[in-house]
Write a protein that holds these residues in place. Structure first.
Motif, PDB file in Angstrom:
ATOM      1  N   UNK A 222      -5.728 -11.096 -11.128  1.00  0.00           N
ATOM      2  CA  UNK A 222      -6.315 -12.015 -10.162  1.00  0.00           C
ATOM      3  C   UNK A 222      -7.343 -11.301  -9.299  1.00  0.00           C
ATOM      4  N   UNK A 223      -6.976 -10.961  -8.054  1.00  0.00           N
ATOM      5  CA  UNK A 223      -7.943 -10.276  -7.192  1.00  0.00           C
ATOM      6  C   UNK A 223      -8.285  -8.867  -7.658  1.00  0.00           C
ATOM      7  N   UNK A 224      -7.487  -8.331  -8.587  1.00  0.00           N
ATOM      8  CA  UNK A 224      -7.731  -6.993  -9.134  1.00  0.00           C
ATOM      9  C   UNK A 224      -7.731  -7.055 -10.656  1.00  0.00           C
ATOM     10  N   UNK A 225      -8.802  -6.578 -11.244  1.00  0.00           N
ATOM     11  CA  UNK A 225      -8.871  -6.476 -12.698  1.00  0.00           C
ATOM     12  C   UNK A 225      -9.072  -5.003 -13.062  1.00  0.00           C
TER      13      UNK A 225
ATOM     14  N   UNK B 175      -5.241   3.956   0.667  1.00  0.00           N
ATOM     15  CA  UNK B 175      -5.281   2.536   1.014  1.00  0.00           C
ATOM     16  C   UNK B 175      -6.471   1.904   0.305  1.00  0.00           C
ATOM     17  N   UNK B 176      -6.666   0.624   0.552  1.00  0.00           N
ATOM     18  CA  UNK B 176      -7.788  -0.063  -0.072  1.00  0.00           C
ATOM     19  C   UNK B 176      -9.128   0.493   0.387  1.00  0.00           C
ATOM     20  N   UNK B 177      -9.117   1.166   1.525  1.00  0.00           N
ATOM     21  CA  UNK B 177     -10.371   1.705   2.047  1.00  0.00           C
ATOM     22  C   UNK B 177     -10.431   3.226   2.055  1.00  0.00           C
ATOM     23  N   UNK B 178      -9.321   3.902   1.817  1.00  0.00           N
ATOM     24  CA  UNK B 178      -9.267   5.350   1.971  1.00  0.00           C
ATOM     25  C   UNK B 178      -8.802   6.038   0.686  1.00  0.00           C
ATOM     26  N   UNK B 179      -9.573   7.028   0.252  1.00  0.00           N
ATOM     27  CA  UNK B 179      -9.216   7.766  -0.957  1.00  0.00           C
ATOM     28  C   UNK B 179      -9.688   9.213  -0.849  1.00  0.00           C
ATOM     29  N   UNK B 180      -8.851  10.126  -1.299  1.00  0.00           N
ATOM     30  CA  UNK B 180      -9.235  11.531  -1.441  1.00  0.00           C
ATOM     31  C   UNK B 180      -9.591  11.748  -2.910  1.00  0.00           C
ATOM     32  N   UNK B 181     -10.728  12.339  -3.149  1.00  0.00           N
ATOM     33  CA  UNK B 181     -11.172  12.534  -4.533  1.00  0.00           C
ATOM     34  C   UNK B 181     -11.989  13.810  -4.633  1.00  0.00           C
ATOM     35  N   UNK B 182     -12.265  14.214  -5.873  1.00  0.00           N
ATOM     36  CA  UNK B 182     -12.845  15.534  -6.112  1.00  0.00           C
ATOM     37  C   UNK B 182     -14.276  15.448  -6.604  1.00  0.00           C
ATOM     38  N   UNK B 183     -15.128  16.264  -6.012  1.00  0.00           N
ATOM     39  CA  UNK B 183     -16.502  16.434  -6.468  1.00  0.00           C
ATOM     40  C   UNK B 183     -16.538  17.727  -7.280  1.00  0.00           C
ATOM     41  N   UNK B 184     -16.439  17.614  -8.607  1.00  0.00           N
ATOM     42  CA  UNK B 184     -16.349  18.820  -9.426  1.00  0.00           C
ATOM     43  C   UNK B 184     -17.679  19.549  -9.512  1.00  0.00           C
TER      44      UNK B 184
ATOM     45  N   UNK C 243      -2.123   2.657 -11.385  1.00  0.00           N
ATOM     46  CA  UNK C 243      -2.119   1.194 -11.513  1.00  0.00           C
ATOM     47  C   UNK C 243      -1.225   0.566 -10.450  1.00  0.00           C
ATOM     48  N   UNK C 244      -0.037   1.098 -10.291  1.00  0.00           N
ATOM     49  CA  UNK C 244       0.889   0.561  -9.287  1.00  0.00           C
ATOM     50  C   UNK C 244       0.336   0.726  -7.874  1.00  0.00           C
ATOM     51  N   UNK C 245      -0.307   1.850  -7.640  1.00  0.00           N
ATOM     52  CA  UNK C 245      -0.884   2.102  -6.318  1.00  0.00           C
ATOM     53  C   UNK C 245      -1.982   1.089  -6.001  1.00  0.00           C
ATOM     54  N   UNK C 246      -2.832   0.843  -6.978  1.00  0.00           N
ATOM     55  CA  UNK C 246      -3.906  -0.129  -6.785  1.00  0.00           C
ATOM     56  C   UNK C 246      -3.327  -1.526  -6.535  1.00  0.00           C
ATOM     57  N   UNK C 247      -2.304  -1.895  -7.297  1.00  0.00           N
ATOM     58  CA  UNK C 247      -1.679  -3.205  -7.122  1.00  0.00           C
ATOM     59  C   UNK C 247      -1.045  -3.343  -5.737  1.00  0.00           C
ATOM     60  N   UNK C 248      -0.515  -2.238  -5.218  1.00  0.00           N
ATOM     61  CA  UNK C 248       0.147  -2.295  -3.907  1.00  0.00           C
ATOM     62  C   UNK C 248      -0.819  -2.668  -2.796  1.00  0.00           C
ATOM     63  N   UNK C 249      -2.106  -2.363  -2.955  1.00  0.00           N
ATOM     64  CA  UNK C 249      -3.095  -2.691  -1.925  1.00  0.00           C
ATOM     65  C   UNK C 249      -3.328  -4.197  -1.845  1.00  0.00           C
TER      66      UNK C 249
END
Length: 405
Positions: free
Chosen positions: A40-43, A341-350, A387-393
């Motif tokens: 629905x709101x997430x694909x 969260x839906x607005x916050x993410x830690x990620x890597x710049x390789x 996937x579960x984390x994204x759905x939780x938002x």
């Protein structure tokens, strides 16, 4: 293909069901379109191929079996088993120690080893020099060998063309464990040189044609060529192999470029090209090829962003990130917890070897579409976790247990 006994903590019933369904529908691997998970709101568009490959599962099975069967022995790994922190940390927690870090820096002095210690060779393989050193310490170097068969295939190809007096050009990252191992095995048979990218391949072409003076070669390719390498002698007949996890399109472009340089310099035809350029064909592993092709197929679909899961020092994963970055905002993560969260993410710049924090993650719209894949050393359990984390938002996590593929 052989199945392996991999710890259940790395498995995912959800991802296994998805992969098995796709395999039944497409046994010949001709369909590289993604699996669509519409909530629905997430694909989520899940890549056709991703996750543990044959070589990784083989290495994990051997390593964990070795630990289980030798509870009273000291067990060492030459370096990280694979480039995934979860797997490596699990081995460390079970008492395994690393002799070196990924760059080859010694962590445990050789002098500490005893003849009855166990030393496991990681999936990347190791150098002939290290094998000989272990033998000198009374340790059988290949008794616990997890070298990927596809890496060994590259060594065999390099040996075959070396015996025909071709110089081997290795497309790879010079400091990567696999490239160091391939270089070592190749140089034992023939002159060998490492080029890390197309830029270096072009420079090499200028040495082949004489546009650059031979005297400048040693400085230009310092630390990347075999002992006694002679520019005028050793660049007359060449063949290209690669680190198995490189970007397939780049390896092909480098091989084509070097081939064309040889054709132009020596006036070769299709009938005579073999006199100067060895036909090595593709030495990428099947998983690297499939995963990259799956990402290319996935990128044909409209989406808002991409998430790639894997170890930050994983070469094959970084190339998936590269492909996604060409089209979309891309977030490289090693663990579901980095999606705060839906607005916050830690990620890597390789590219710059640094972790970033973004406060603009998921766009505010009626339906967000995310492309999702992972590297060949990433457990499927982590992909399910994302996937579960994204759905939780979206307060939809319960739908993960209701997916019907």
């Amino acid at each position: 293909m052989k199945t392996f006994n991999v710890p259940v903590i790395y498995r995912s019933p959800l991802i296994t069901a998805i992969k098995n369904k796709r395999k039944q529908q497409d046994r010949m691997k001709k369909d590289f379109t993604p699996t669509v998970l519409d909530f629905g709101p997430l694909k989520i568009l899940l890549a056709r191929h991703f996750g543990f490959c044959y070589g990784v599962e083989n290495a994990i099975e051997i390593a964990f079996r070795t630990v289980d069967e030798n509870p009273d022995k000291r067990i060492f790994l030459l370096s990280e088993m694979i480039h995934n922190p979860h797997v490596n940390n699990d081995l460390l927690s079970r008492g395994v120690r690393f002799l070196m870090d990924t760059s080859g820096k010694q962590l445990v002095p050789w002098e500490e080893l005893q003849p009855d210690d166990i030393v496991i060779v990681p999936a990347f393989g190791t150098t002939l020099e290290i094998e000989k050193h272990l033998e000198s310490l009374g340790i059988e170097p290949l008794k616990y060998n997890t070298t990927c068969p596809f890496v060994e295939r590259v060594w065999n190809k390099a040996e075959q063309i070396g015996e025909k007096n071709y110089t081997v050009i290795v497309h790879g990252k010079p400091k990567h464990e696999e490239t160091r191992a391939t270089f070592s095995h190749s140089q034992s048979n023939t002159a060998t040189l490492v080029v890390k990218d197309m830029k270096e391949a072009i420079v090499l072409g200028e040495f082949i044609t004489g546009k650059r003076p031979a005297a400048a070669f040693a400085e230009t390719f310092a630390g990347q060529f075999s002992n006694g390498f002679d520019v005028e002698r050793d660049l007359q007949r060449v063949g290209v192999v690669n680190q198995t996890t490189m970007l397939a399109t780049e390896t092909q472009a480098i091989a084509d470029y070097i081939k064309n340089v040889m054709v132009e310099k020596y006036g070769l035809t299709e009938e005579t090209i073999g006199e100067r350029f060895a036909d090595t064909r593709d030495t990428l592993c099947y998983a690297t090829n499939d995963n990259q092709t799956a990402v290319t197929g996935m990128l044909q679909e409209p989406a808002d962003l991409a998430v790639v899961v894997g170890g930050y020092n994983s070469s094959n994963t970084s190339h998936l990130v590269e492909l996604c970055e060409e089209k979309l905002p891309t977030y490289f993560v090693s663990d579901p917890a980095q999606l705060e969260s839906a607005s916050s993410i830690h990620h890597y710049d390789f590219h710059h070897k640094q972790e970033l924090h973004s406060n603009t993650f998921l766009p505010a719209k009626d339906q967000v579409t995310i492309l999702l894949t992972s590297g060949a050393s990433c457990p499927d359990a982590l992909v399910e976790g994302v996937i579960r984390r994204l759905l939780s938002f979206y307060q939809l996590e319960h739908l993960a247990d209701e997916i019907v593929i």
